[in-house]
Write a protein that holds these residues in place. Structure first.
Motif, PDB file in Angstrom:
ATOM      1  N   UNK A 113       9.960 -33.507  12.859  1.00 25.78           N
ATOM      2  CA  UNK A 113      10.513 -32.851  11.676  1.00 25.78           C
ATOM      3  C   UNK A 113       9.420 -32.568  10.654  1.00 25.78           C
ATOM      4  N   UNK A 114       8.523 -33.515  10.457  1.00 28.39           N
ATOM      5  CA  UNK A 114       7.410 -33.320   9.525  1.00 28.39           C
ATOM      6  C   UNK A 114       6.533 -32.153   9.968  1.00 28.39           C
ATOM      7  N   UNK A 115       6.256 -32.086  11.263  1.00 27.99           N
ATOM      8  CA  UNK A 115       5.450 -30.983  11.793  1.00 27.99           C
ATOM      9  C   UNK A 115       6.169 -29.649  11.604  1.00 27.99           C
ATOM     10  N   UNK A 116       7.465 -29.607  11.933  1.00 27.72           N
ATOM     11  CA  UNK A 116       8.222 -28.359  11.799  1.00 27.72           C
ATOM     12  C   UNK A 116       8.243 -27.884  10.354  1.00 27.72           C
ATOM     13  N   UNK A 117       8.581 -28.769   9.434  1.00 29.53           N
ATOM     14  CA  UNK A 117       8.689 -28.343   8.044  1.00 29.53           C
ATOM     15  C   UNK A 117       7.338 -27.897   7.507  1.00 29.53           C
ATOM     16  N   UNK A 118       6.268 -28.519   7.983  1.00 27.99           N
ATOM     17  CA  UNK A 118       4.935 -28.054   7.607  1.00 27.99           C
ATOM     18  C   UNK A 118       4.673 -26.653   8.120  1.00 27.99           C
ATOM     19  N   UNK A 119       5.087 -26.377   9.359  1.00 30.63           N
ATOM     20  CA  UNK A 119       4.936 -25.042   9.938  1.00 30.63           C
ATOM     21  C   UNK A 119       5.741 -24.009   9.152  1.00 30.63           C
ATOM     22  N   UNK A 120       6.895 -24.422   8.621  1.00 34.84           N
ATOM     23  CA  UNK A 120       7.752 -23.511   7.860  1.00 34.84           C
ATOM     24  C   UNK A 120       7.257 -23.322   6.437  1.00 34.84           C
ATOM     25  N   UNK A 121       6.279 -24.129   6.009  1.00 36.89           N
ATOM     26  CA  UNK A 121       5.778 -24.045   4.643  1.00 36.89           C
ATOM     27  C   UNK A 121       6.640 -24.774   3.634  1.00 36.89           C
ATOM     28  N   UNK A 122       7.486 -25.682   4.105  1.00 34.43           N
ATOM     29  CA  UNK A 122       8.371 -26.434   3.209  1.00 34.43           C
ATOM     30  C   UNK A 122       7.605 -27.570   2.537  1.00 34.43           C
ATOM     31  N   UNK A 123       8.073 -27.931   1.363  1.00 31.91           N
ATOM     32  CA  UNK A 123       7.502 -29.073   0.649  1.00 31.91           C
ATOM     33  C   UNK A 123       7.890 -30.357   1.375  1.00 31.91           C
ATOM     34  N   UNK A 124       7.006 -31.352   1.390  1.00 32.79           N
ATOM     35  CA  UNK A 124       7.387 -32.627   2.005  1.00 32.79           C
ATOM     36  C   UNK A 124       8.505 -33.299   1.211  1.00 32.79           C
ATOM     37  N   UNK A 125       9.269 -34.137   1.883  1.00 33.35           N
ATOM     38  CA  UNK A 125      10.359 -34.853   1.240  1.00 33.35           C
ATOM     39  C   UNK A 125       9.849 -35.887   0.243  1.00 33.35           C
ATOM     40  N   UNK A 126      10.762 -36.470  -0.529  1.00 34.89           N
ATOM     41  CA  UNK A 126      10.368 -37.417  -1.564  1.00 34.89           C
ATOM     42  C   UNK A 126      10.009 -38.811  -1.042  1.00 34.89           C
ATOM     43  N   UNK A 127      10.282 -39.070   0.240  1.00 38.43           N
ATOM     44  CA  UNK A 127      10.029 -40.384   0.832  1.00 38.43           C
ATOM     45  C   UNK A 127       9.164 -40.198   2.071  1.00 38.43           C
ATOM     46  N   UNK A 128       8.171 -41.067   2.209  1.00 38.79           N
ATOM     47  CA  UNK A 128       7.275 -40.990   3.368  1.00 38.79           C
ATOM     48  C   UNK A 128       8.070 -41.241   4.647  1.00 38.79           C
ATOM     49  N   UNK A 129       7.914 -40.393   5.658  1.00 37.02           N
ATOM     50  CA  UNK A 129       8.587 -40.650   6.932  1.00 37.02           C
ATOM     51  C   UNK A 129       7.917 -41.831   7.640  1.00 37.02           C
ATOM     52  N   UNK A 130       8.727 -42.757   8.077  1.00 38.29           N
ATOM     53  CA  UNK A 130       8.239 -43.927   8.807  1.00 38.29           C
ATOM     54  C   UNK A 130       9.044 -44.079  10.087  1.00 38.29           C
ATOM     55  N   UNK A 131       8.414 -44.581  11.124  1.00 36.51           N
ATOM     56  CA  UNK A 131       9.152 -44.903  12.335  1.00 36.51           C
ATOM     57  C   UNK A 131      10.220 -45.940  12.000  1.00 36.51           C
TER      58      UNK A 131
END
Length: 167
Positions: A113-131
């Protein structure tokens, strides 16, 4: 962990992905989850309600944890499986762990999801993604499920296009 799922488990993942599509169609983020007990019975379903309610905690995984805590005893919760369209965020991983729920099977990972949203040019979410296991280390986790990757990526792309005002 990415081992083979049974046909029944794949149907539960497919239902979670369908719930994600329902959320997107209703104007929300495309996430959905299904809680299944040890006998294979669907006990509860939820889809994302963040945008339609204005409450940023209305993630389906959190909804399942709340429902399970209110309706199942500890042994029943531990025997349940959560099938979900996307890997739990840290908030939902914590809720899952605190509720004492069992295994999680997710269709797409937070890294995807992080990779996809980066490809779309979206801003990162307010919370760091963690496993999930970085937050709830005792939870058995299985995913991603590649059979759903293209559909989920397309849903998140559609959400980004909507947010950018292009549709």
């Amino acid at each position: 962990m990415n081992t083979q799922l049974t046909d029944v488990e794949l149907r539960h993942v497919a239902r979670a992905v369908d719930l994600a599509a329902e959320a997107l169609a209703a104007g929300d983020e495309p996430f959905g989850s299904v809680l299944v007990d040890s006998g294979g019975q669907v006990r509860h379903e939820a889809r994302n309600l963040v945008r339609t309610t204005g409450d940023p905690t209305r993630h389906p995984e959190f909804e399942l944890a709340r429902w399970a805590a209110a309706h199942l005893n500890g042994e029943e919760r531990a025997a349940c499986v959560v099938f979900t369209s996307g890997e739990h965020c840290p908030m939902c991983s914590a809720a899952h762990g605190w509720a004492g729920l069992g295994r999680i099977v997710y269709a797409h990972s937070s890294a995807e999801l992080t990779r996809w949203t980066g490809e779309f040019g979206a801003e990162p979410g307010p919370v760091r993604p963690l496993d999930i296991q970085a937050v709830a280390p005792g939870v058995e986790v299985q995913g991603p499920v590649p059979a759903f990757t293209d559909r989920l990526r397309a849903m998140h792309h559609e959400l980004h296009i909507r947010e950018a005002g292009r549709i």
